[in-house]
Design an enzyme around this catalytic site. Structure first.
Site, short mmCIF file in Angstrom:
data_model
loop_
_atom_site.label_atom_id
_atom_site.label_comp_id
_atom_site.label_asym_id
_atom_site.label_seq_id
_atom_site.Cartn_x
_atom_site.Cartn_y
_atom_site.Cartn_z
N PRO A 299 0.79 -1.24 0.00
CG PRO A 299 0.04 -0.92 2.20
CD PRO A 299 0.77 -1.90 1.31
CB CYS A 300 3.18 2.69 -2.48
SG CYS A 300 2.26 2.42 -3.99
CG HIS A 301 -2.75 3.61 -1.20
ND1 HIS A 301 -2.48 2.28 -1.48
CD2 HIS A 301 -3.68 3.61 -0.22
CE1 HIS A 301 -3.22 1.52 -0.70
NE2 HIS A 301 -3.97 2.29 0.07
#
Length: 174
Positions: free
Chosen positions: A133-135
């Site tokens: 989950p780089c967001h």
């Protein structure tokens, strides 16, 4: 040989590439299906029937993008990345839905407090957004920061809003 498929989600059509050992890439909505298939073909993938590993990953990604809390850890990943990038993805994967860290936070957790830009570079190369989950990683002072997926920061803000992160996608008075 890697396979890919496209699938519909709450934020638009996404794509997934996999091998029998695990997921190798996730494509977030592109301006066209052709752009998405070109991206996935860059991982050596060709269109193919959906196998169990892909079906599970598609279900989990779709559910997360519908606003559900989903555990992504059971999805096997097959990533050809550097040791540093892998370490960044491991830390990033510990960020729970509805929470965020900064690039600097991740750098400090890795024992490299001056490496915030390098963390940003690693996240920009993340081949499996949503699963890793780089967001959920923001710039200092909760700045949205970059997002290499199509739609850039707007896509990032939309996903954070879906996940219920305070300050994103909330109604305002004006």
């Amino acid at each position: 040989m890697p396979s890919y498929t496209l699938f519909d989600t709450a934020i638009g059509r996404c794509g997934l590439a996999w091998t029998e050992d695990g997921v190798i890439a996730v494509a977030l909505p592109e301006p066209s299906s052709e752009a998405m298939t070109d991206y996935l073909a860059g991982f050596g993938a060709t269109a193919g029937p959906i196998e169990a590993v892909a079906a599970d990953a598609i279900a989990r990604v779709s559910e997360l993008l519908e606003g559900r809390t989903v555990d992504m850890s059971p999805i096997p990943l097959v990533l050809n990345v550097s040791e540093f990038d892998a370490a960044v993805y491991t830390v990033c994967s510990t960020i729970p839905r509805g929470a965020t860290l900064t690039y600097g936070d991740i750098a400090r957790r890795l024992g490299h407090p001056g490496a915030a830009r390098a963390v940003g570079g690693a996240l920009g190369r993340n081949p499996v957004p949503i699963i890793v989950p780089c967001h959920r990683v923001l710039g200092a002072g909760t700045e949205v920061g970059g997002f290499s997926a199509p739609g850039g920061a707007n896509t990032k803000q939309r996903i954070l809003g879906i996940e219920g992160v305070a300050g994103f996608d909330e109604p305002t008075l004006f």
